[in-house]
Design a protein around this motif. Structure first.
Motif, PDB file in Angstrom:
ATOM      1  N   VAL A 170      -7.796  -3.809   9.825  1.00 49.56           N
ATOM      2  CA  VAL A 170      -8.043  -2.607   9.022  1.00 49.56           C
ATOM      3  C   VAL A 170      -6.901  -2.377   8.053  1.00 49.56           C
ATOM      4  O   VAL A 170      -7.103  -2.117   6.862  1.00 49.56           O
ATOM      5  CB  VAL A 170      -8.225  -1.376   9.938  1.00 49.56           C
ATOM      6  CG1 VAL A 170      -8.367  -0.099   9.106  1.00 49.56           C
ATOM      7  CG2 VAL A 170      -9.439  -1.555  10.836  1.00 49.56           C
ATOM      8  N   ARG A 171      -5.654  -2.491   8.549  1.00 46.46           N
ATOM      9  CA  ARG A 171      -4.498  -2.256   7.685  1.00 46.46           C
ATOM     10  C   ARG A 171      -4.375  -3.317   6.596  1.00 46.46           C
ATOM     11  O   ARG A 171      -3.867  -3.052   5.518  1.00 46.46           O
ATOM     12  CB  ARG A 171      -3.223  -2.215   8.525  1.00 46.46           C
ATOM     13  CG  ARG A 171      -3.161  -1.035   9.493  1.00 46.46           C
ATOM     14  CD  ARG A 171      -2.941   0.278   8.755  1.00 46.46           C
ATOM     15  NE  ARG A 171      -2.967   1.408   9.667  1.00 46.46           N
ATOM     16  CZ  ARG A 171      -4.024   2.176   9.865  1.00 46.46           C
ATOM     17  NH1 ARG A 171      -5.150   1.933   9.191  1.00 46.46           N
ATOM     18  NH2 ARG A 171      -3.987   3.186  10.709  1.00 46.46           N
ATOM     19  N   ASP A 172      -4.813  -4.531   6.878  1.00 46.90           N
ATOM     20  CA  ASP A 172      -4.742  -5.594   5.876  1.00 46.90           C
ATOM     21  C   ASP A 172      -5.686  -5.336   4.707  1.00 46.90           C
ATOM     22  O   ASP A 172      -5.395  -5.739   3.571  1.00 46.90           O
ATOM     23  CB  ASP A 172      -5.082  -6.951   6.503  1.00 46.90           C
ATOM     24  CG  ASP A 172      -3.954  -7.465   7.402  1.00 46.90           C
ATOM     25  OD1 ASP A 172      -2.810  -6.990   7.231  1.00 46.90           O
ATOM     26  OD2 ASP A 172      -4.223  -8.325   8.258  1.00 46.90           O
ATOM     27  N   GLN A 173      -6.813  -4.680   4.959  1.00 49.15           N
ATOM     28  CA  GLN A 173      -7.837  -4.561   3.923  1.00 49.15           C
ATOM     29  C   GLN A 173      -8.042  -3.139   3.408  1.00 49.15           C
ATOM     30  O   GLN A 173      -8.603  -2.959   2.321  1.00 49.15           O
ATOM     31  CB  GLN A 173      -9.170  -5.096   4.457  1.00 49.15           C
ATOM     32  CG  GLN A 173      -9.102  -6.563   4.873  1.00 49.15           C
ATOM     33  CD  GLN A 173     -10.481  -7.139   5.135  1.00 49.15           C
ATOM     34  OE1 GLN A 173     -11.427  -6.892   4.386  1.00 49.15           O
ATOM     35  NE2 GLN A 173     -10.613  -7.920   6.201  1.00 49.15           N
ATOM     36  N   ILE A 174      -7.621  -2.129   4.177  1.00 47.27           N
ATOM     37  CA  ILE A 174      -7.800  -0.742   3.745  1.00 47.27           C
ATOM     38  C   ILE A 174      -6.429  -0.099   3.633  1.00 47.27           C
ATOM     39  O   ILE A 174      -5.681  -0.048   4.600  1.00 47.27           O
ATOM     40  CB  ILE A 174      -8.680   0.054   4.732  1.00 47.27           C
ATOM     41  CG1 ILE A 174     -10.068  -0.579   4.846  1.00 47.27           C
ATOM     42  CG2 ILE A 174      -8.805   1.503   4.278  1.00 47.27           C
ATOM     43  CD1 ILE A 174     -10.969   0.122   5.845  1.00 47.27           C
ATOM     44  N   LEU A 175      -6.104   0.383   2.442  1.00 48.09           N
ATOM     45  CA  LEU A 175      -4.807   0.993   2.194  1.00 48.09           C
ATOM     46  C   LEU A 175      -4.994   2.451   1.792  1.00 48.09           C
ATOM     47  O   LEU A 175      -5.748   2.760   0.861  1.00 48.09           O
ATOM     48  CB  LEU A 175      -4.069   0.248   1.071  1.00 48.09           C
ATOM     49  CG  LEU A 175      -2.773   0.898   0.577  1.00 48.09           C
ATOM     50  CD1 LEU A 175      -1.731   0.922   1.691  1.00 48.09           C
ATOM     51  CD2 LEU A 175      -2.219   0.165  -0.643  1.00 48.09           C
ATOM     52  N   VAL A 176      -4.332   3.337   2.507  1.00 47.34           N
ATOM     53  CA  VAL A 176      -4.307   4.757   2.149  1.00 47.34           C
ATOM     54  C   VAL A 176      -3.035   5.012   1.355  1.00 47.34           C
ATOM     55  O   VAL A 176      -1.931   4.833   1.879  1.00 47.34           O
ATOM     56  CB  VAL A 176      -4.363   5.656   3.394  1.00 47.34           C
ATOM     57  CG1 VAL A 176      -4.260   7.126   2.993  1.00 47.34           C
ATOM     58  CG2 VAL A 176      -5.654   5.421   4.161  1.00 47.34           C
ATOM     59  N   ALA A 177      -3.163   5.421   0.096  1.00 45.11           N
ATOM     60  CA  ALA A 177      -2.027   5.691  -0.785  1.00 45.11           C
ATOM     61  C   ALA A 177      -1.878   7.193  -0.936  1.00 45.11           C
ATOM     62  O   ALA A 177      -2.607   7.831  -1.701  1.00 45.11           O
ATOM     63  CB  ALA A 177      -2.243   5.029  -2.142  1.00 45.11           C
ATOM     64  N   ASP A 178      -0.952   7.742  -0.180  1.00 47.96           N
ATOM     65  CA  ASP A 178      -0.703   9.182  -0.198  1.00 47.96           C
ATOM     66  C   ASP A 178       0.214   9.522  -1.365  1.00 47.96           C
ATOM     67  O   ASP A 178       1.169   8.795  -1.640  1.00 47.96           O
ATOM     68  CB  ASP A 178      -0.048   9.593   1.122  1.00 47.96           C
ATOM     69  CG  ASP A 178      -0.161  11.082   1.374  1.00 47.96           C
ATOM     70  OD1 ASP A 178      -0.027  11.840   0.410  1.00 47.96           O
ATOM     71  OD2 ASP A 178      -0.394  11.462   2.532  1.00 47.96           O
ATOM     72  N   ASN A 179      -0.042  10.624  -2.033  1.00 48.14           N
ATOM     73  CA  ASN A 179       0.807  10.994  -3.171  1.00 48.14           C
ATOM     74  C   ASN A 179       2.162  11.539  -2.744  1.00 48.14           C
ATOM     75  O   ASN A 179       2.992  11.848  -3.586  1.00 48.14           O
ATOM     76  CB  ASN A 179       0.099  12.010  -4.071  1.00 48.14           C
ATOM     77  CG  ASN A 179      -0.096  13.358  -3.391  1.00 48.14           C
ATOM     78  OD1 ASN A 179      -0.112  13.437  -2.162  1.00 48.14           O
ATOM     79  ND2 ASN A 179      -0.242  14.402  -4.169  1.00 48.14           N
ATOM     80  N   GLU A 180       2.397  11.676  -1.442  1.00 48.75           N
ATOM     81  CA  GLU A 180       3.709  12.082  -0.940  1.00 48.75           C
ATOM     82  C   GLU A 180       4.281  11.008  -0.013  1.00 48.75           C
ATOM     83  O   GLU A 180       5.130  11.301   0.824  1.00 48.75           O
ATOM     84  CB  GLU A 180       3.611  13.420  -0.189  1.00 48.75           C
ATOM     85  CG  GLU A 180       3.297  14.608  -1.074  1.00 48.75           C
ATOM     86  CD  GLU A 180       4.407  14.922  -2.061  1.00 48.75           C
ATOM     87  OE1 GLU A 180       5.571  14.577  -1.766  1.00 48.75           O
ATOM     88  OE2 GLU A 180       4.116  15.498  -3.124  1.00 48.75           O
ATOM     89  N   ALA A 181       3.810   9.765  -0.157  1.00 48.43           N
ATOM     90  CA  ALA A 181       4.290   8.679   0.701  1.00 48.43           C
ATOM     91  C   ALA A 181       5.775   8.439   0.461  1.00 48.43           C
ATOM     92  O   ALA A 181       6.308   8.693  -0.621  1.00 48.43           O
ATOM     93  CB  ALA A 181       3.491   7.403   0.429  1.00 48.43           C
ATOM     94  N   ASP A 182       6.456   7.934   1.478  1.00 50.80           N
ATOM     95  CA  ASP A 182       7.900   7.735   1.400  1.00 50.80           C
ATOM     96  C   ASP A 182       8.248   6.659   0.379  1.00 50.80           C
ATOM     97  O   ASP A 182       7.537   5.658   0.225  1.00 50.80           O
ATOM     98  CB  ASP A 182       8.455   7.322   2.760  1.00 50.80           C
ATOM     99  CG  ASP A 182       8.423   8.470   3.764  1.00 50.80           C
ATOM    100  OD1 ASP A 182       8.536   9.622   3.333  1.00 50.80           O
ATOM    101  OD2 ASP A 182       8.267   8.195   4.965  1.00 50.80           O
ATOM    102  N   LEU A 183       9.375   6.884  -0.293  1.00 51.60           N
ATOM    103  CA  LEU A 183       9.967   5.887  -1.175  1.00 51.60           C
ATOM    104  C   LEU A 183      11.367   5.601  -0.644  1.00 51.60           C
ATOM    105  O   LEU A 183      12.195   6.508  -0.559  1.00 51.60           O
ATOM    106  CB  LEU A 183      10.048   6.398  -2.621  1.00 51.60           C
ATOM    107  CG  LEU A 183       8.719   6.634  -3.338  1.00 51.60           C
ATOM    108  CD1 LEU A 183       8.970   7.254  -4.713  1.00 51.60           C
ATOM    109  CD2 LEU A 183       7.943   5.332  -3.489  1.00 51.60           C
ATOM    110  N   PHE A 184      11.624   4.354  -0.299  1.00 55.30           N
ATOM    111  CA  PHE A 184      12.920   4.002   0.261  1.00 55.30           C
ATOM    112  C   PHE A 184      13.896   3.636  -0.859  1.00 55.30           C
ATOM    113  O   PHE A 184      13.495   3.240  -1.947  1.00 55.30           O
ATOM    114  CB  PHE A 184      12.788   2.847   1.242  1.00 55.30           C
ATOM    115  CG  PHE A 184      11.924   3.175   2.425  1.00 55.30           C
ATOM    116  CD1 PHE A 184      12.431   3.917   3.478  1.00 55.30           C
ATOM    117  CD2 PHE A 184      10.601   2.760   2.495  1.00 55.30           C
ATOM    118  CE1 PHE A 184      11.648   4.247   4.569  1.00 55.30           C
ATOM    119  CE2 PHE A 184       9.813   3.083   3.576  1.00 55.30           C
ATOM    120  CZ  PHE A 184      10.332   3.823   4.618  1.00 55.30           C
ATOM    121  N   ALA A 185      15.171   3.783  -0.578  1.00 60.43           N
ATOM    122  CA  ALA A 185      16.196   3.491  -1.569  1.00 60.43           C
ATOM    123  C   ALA A 185      16.232   1.988  -1.860  1.00 60.43           C
ATOM    124  O   ALA A 185      15.984   1.160  -0.988  1.00 60.43           O
ATOM    125  CB  ALA A 185      17.559   3.980  -1.071  1.00 60.43           C
TER     126      ALA A 185
END
Length: 630
Positions: free
Chosen positions: A410-425
Motif C-alpha cells: 500500500v505504501r509503495d503505491q499510495i502516497l498521502v501528501a499532507d500540506n503540513e508534512a514534516d520537512l527535515f533539515a
C-alpha cells in the motif's frame, strides 16, 4: 556502551521502577564494575584514617622513624592507587549513564516511528519534546545508584566495623545514624515525586503553548488574538514558576539535609571520641582515626541523600517514558491487515484500479484527477485517511479490501501528501528527493510541476542551498510547493494530496493546478480543495456533506445545480458560473494577490472557509484532531 545501530532491546513497561531496573539489566557487567569500583574507592578512603592512626601510634608517638616512614609510604601507595580507582570509577559510571541515555533515546525514537500517524492523535508534541530534551537526562542521572550509591552502603558498613574495634558506642552511633537520615529524608522523597510529576505536566502544557505560538504568531496577530494568547501564556508561566518554587523548596531541604546531617553526625561522633580519649579509653591515634572515619562518611551519606533525590526524579521521568511506550499504533498501521494475519491476504492490484470508500461513497477512478470538496476539513481528511489506510478502513482497491493488502504494498503505491508534512533539515535537493537519489532531470521536472522554479532561483546556491528543519527558512507558500514537488518526484501510482495549494496566491495556484494535471496525466490523483482554479482542472468532483457524497460531477456542473457547493466554492450564491467569474472570485479571496505571504493566512487561520488548513476544526497552523504526519 550501546552502538548507534544496535537493537536497544525490549523495555520493561510495567512502571518507572521497572524501567530503571531494565536499564541496569541491559549492562550488568558495567553496572557491576561501577558498583565494585565505587565501593573500593570509598573503602580505600576509609582505610586512609586507619593508616594515619597507625603512623601516629607506631611511629610518631614513640619516635620510631622507620615505622613512621613505612606507614607513610603505605599511605602514599594506597592514595595513589585510589586515585587510579577513582578515575576508572568515573569513566565506568559515565558509560553507564551514557548507555542509559542513548538506549532510552533509541527506544523512544523507535517507538514514535512505529506509532507513525497515530502519534499526534495520542500524545502532544510537547510531551515528546519534554521527554527527549529533559527526561532522558534525568533517567541517566538516576543510574548513579549503581555506583556511588552501592559504594556508600558498603563503606558505611565497613566504617562501622572499624569503629567497632575502637569503641562499640561509636559503632552504634554510626549504625543508628543512617536510619535517622532515612526517617528524615523519606517523606521528602515522596513529596518530591508528587511535586516533580505536577511540574513536568505543567511544563509539557507550556511547551505546547510555545509551539502553538511559534507556528501561529502571524495568524494570531491578524485575528487580533495575540493579546489573548499572551495573557493565557503568562498565566501558565506563572503557574509553572510557582510549581517550580515548590519543587525547589523540597529539593533545597533534601540538599540541606544532605550537607547538614553528615556535619551534625561528625560533630556528635567527634565529641564522643574526644571524651573517650580524655578518659583514657582511646589512644591519640585512634582519636585521629575516628575523626578521619567520620569525615570520610560525610561523602557517602551525602551520596545516599543525593541518590534518593536522583531516584525520585528518575522515577518520575521513567513513568513518562513508560506512558509513551505503552501507546499502541492503530491496528491497520501496525499489523498491515484488517484480518489479523499480519502479512495480508491479497496482493495489490497489478493494473490501476478503482479506490472506493464505502463510508463516504467516494469512488476514485484510475488515471483521473479527482477532487474532494467539503465544508468541514476533518470530514474530507478522514476520507483521505481511509483511502490511504492511515487507520481502520473499509475501503476497497480494485474490489479487494485495502486492509487485506500488505501495508508495504500500500505504501509503495499510495502516497498521502499532507500540506503540513514534516520537512527535515538539509539541502533543498535532499528535502525534495527524500530517501531516493533522483537525477537532476527528475528533480527539475518535479520542481517545475510544483511551480517551484522561483524558489530554486531565489536561493543563493539553488538546489544545494540549506533548508532549516520544517522549512522555517522558507515562506508558507514555498514550503507547500516544496512538499508538492517531493510528492510528485515520488511518482506514486495513487497520489492523495491534502490542500496542495491552500497557501498560494491566485497566480501561482493557477500555474500549479495546470502543471499538476499535466504531470499526473494517466496517473490516479486525488486532491482535497475548495479552490475554483484547482477544481476546474479536475475530471471528477465529489461534494461531501456530513462526510458523505452529496453530489458528483464536473466543477461547472456542480456550480449550476448545487447551491451549497456554489456557496462553499464561490462564496457567493449569485456568482456566475463562467470561468472568468470563477477565477475572479478565487483572486478576490486572497488578501494579497501575487504574494504568498498574504495567502499564508488562508492556511493558518482555520476559519471555516474550506481553503485553510484548519477548515474550522483546528487552531493555528494545525488541521485539528484529524491532522496526521505522513
Amino acid at each position: 556502551m550501546i552502538d548507534a545501530y544496535e537493537d536497544p532491546g525490549t523495555p520493561d513497561r510495567r512502571g518507572g521502577w521497572a524501567y530503571l531496573a531494565w536499564l541496569v539489566r541491559c549492562q550488568p557487567w558495567r553496572a557491576l564494575a561501577g558498583a565494585v569500583l565505587a565501593s573500593v574507592w570509598m573503602v580505600l578512603m576509609a582505610v586512609a584514617p586507619y593508616l594515619l592512626s597507625k603512623a601516629v601510634d607506631d611511629g610518631l608517638e614513640p619516635g620510631d622513624t622507620a615505622a613512621l616512614a613505612g606507614w607513610t609510604a603505605v599511605l602514599f601507595a594506597v592514595g595513589a592507587f585510589n586515585a587510579w580507582v577513582s578515575i576508572m570509577r568515573h569513566r565506568t559510571m559515565t558509560r553507564v549513564r551514557m548507555d542509559a541515555y542513548l538506549r532510552t533515546t533509541k527506544v523512544v525514537v523507535g517507538h514514535t516511528v512505529r506509532l507513525g500517524a497515530a502519534l499526534p492523535r495520542q500524545v502532544g508534541a510537547a510531551e515528546v519534546v519534554t521527554i527527549g530534551v529533559s527526561d532522558v537526562h534525568t533517567i541517566a542521572g538516576a543510574l548513579t545508584v549503581v555506583g556511588p550509591g552501592v559504594g556508600s552502603v558498603v563503606v558505611y558498613v565497613f566504617v562501622a566495623g572499624l569503629l567497632l574495634s575502637v569503641s562499640p558506642l561509636l559503632a552504634a552511633v554510626v549504625l543508628l545514624g543512617m536510619p535517622m537520615v532515612a526517617v528524615l529524608v523519606g517523606p521528602l522523597m515522596s513529596r518530591l515525586q508528587g511535586t516533580e510529576t505536577e511540574y513536568r505536566e505543567r511544563q509539557g502544557v507550556l511547551t505546547a503553548r510555545i509551539g502553538d505560538l511559534a507556528g501561529g504568531l502571524r495568524v494570531l496577530n491578524g485575528l487580533g488574538g495575540k493579546e489573548l494568547f499572551a495573557a493565557s501564556f503568562d498565566r501558565d508561566s506563572q503557574r509553572l514558576r510557582a510549581q517550580g518554587y515548590r519543587v525547589g523548596a523540597v529539593t533545597s531541604w533534601m540538599q540541606a539535609l544532605g550537607v547538614g546531617l553528615p556535619t551534625l553526625f561528625l560533630a556528635v561522633v567527634t565529641w564522643l571520641a574526644a571524651r573517650l580519649a580524655a578518659q583514657g579509653d582511646m589512644t591519640v591515634g585512634e582519636l585521629v582515626s575516628v575523626y578521619g572515619y567520620v569525615a570520610v562518611l560525610i561523602g557517602p551519606v551525602a551520596f545516599l541523600v543525593d541518590m534518593g533525590y536522583q531516584l525520585s526524579r528518575g522515577v518520575v521521568a521513567a513513568r513518562r517514558v513508560v506512558r509513551l511506550l505503552r501507546l499502541e499504533p492503530a491496528p491497520a498501521t501496525d499489523t498491515g491487515t484488517g484480518t489479523g494475519t499480519g502479512t495480508g491476504v491479497a496482493d495489490a492490484p497489478v493494473e490501476p484500479s478503482v479506490l472506493h470508500d464505502p463510508v463516504s461513497d467516494v469512488r476514485v477512478a484510475p488515471g483521473r484527477l479527482t477532487a474532494l470538496v467539503g465544508a468541514r476539513h476533518a470530514e474530507v481528511t478522514a476520507v483521505v485517511d481511509r483511502l490511504g489506510r492511515y487507520g481502520p478502513t473499509d475501503a476497497t482497491w480494485g474490489g479487494t479490501r485495502l486492509d487485506a493488502v500488505p501495508l508495504g504494498q500500500v505504501r509503495d503505491q499510495i502516497l498521502v501528501a499532507d500540506n503540513e508534512a514534516d520537512l527535515f533539515a538539509g539541502s533543498l535537493r535532499e528535502v525534495v528527493g527524500g530517501r531516493r537519489a533522483p537525477t537532476a532531470e527528475d528533480v527539475g521536472r518535479a520542481v517545475g510541476a510544483a511551480s517551484a522554479d522561483d524558489i530554486v532561483q531565489g536561493l543563493p546556491e539553488g538546489l544545494e542551498s540549506l533548508v532549516t528543519a520544517q522549512g522555517r527558512s522558507l515562506s508558507g507558500g514555498q514550503r507547500q510547493r516544496v512538499r508538492l514537488a517531493r510528492a510528485l518526484l515520488a511518482d506514486p501510482g495513487v497520489l492523495l494530496a491534502v490542500e496542495p495549494t491552500s497557501a498560494l496566491d491566485a497566480h501561482t495556484e493557477a500555474a500549479v493546478a495546470q502543471r499538476l494535471r499535466a504531470a499526473r496525466t494517466g496517473r490516479t490523483t486525488v486532491v482535497t480543495t475548495t479552490s475554483p482554479l484547482l477544481l476546474a482542472q479536475a475530471d471528477t468532483v465529489h461534494y461531501l456533506v456530513d462526510g458523505k457524497v452529496a453530489a458528483t460531477g464536473r466543477h461547472h456542473d456542480l456550480l449550476e445545480r448545487e447551491p451549497g457547493y456554489r456557496a462553499l466554492v464561490a462564496r457567493d450564491t449569485d456568482a456566475d458560473t463562467d470561468t472568468d467569474a470563477d477565477a475572479d472570485d478565487a483572486t478576490s479571496r486572497d488578501p494579497d494577490p501575487g504574494t504568498e505571504e498574504g495567502a499564508d493566512k488562508g492556511t493558518d487561520t482555520g476559519t471555516g472557509t474550506g481553503t485553510g488548513a484548519g477548515a474550522g476544526t483546528g487552531t493555528g497552523a494545525g488541521a485539528g484532531a484529524e491532522e496526521v504526519v505522513r
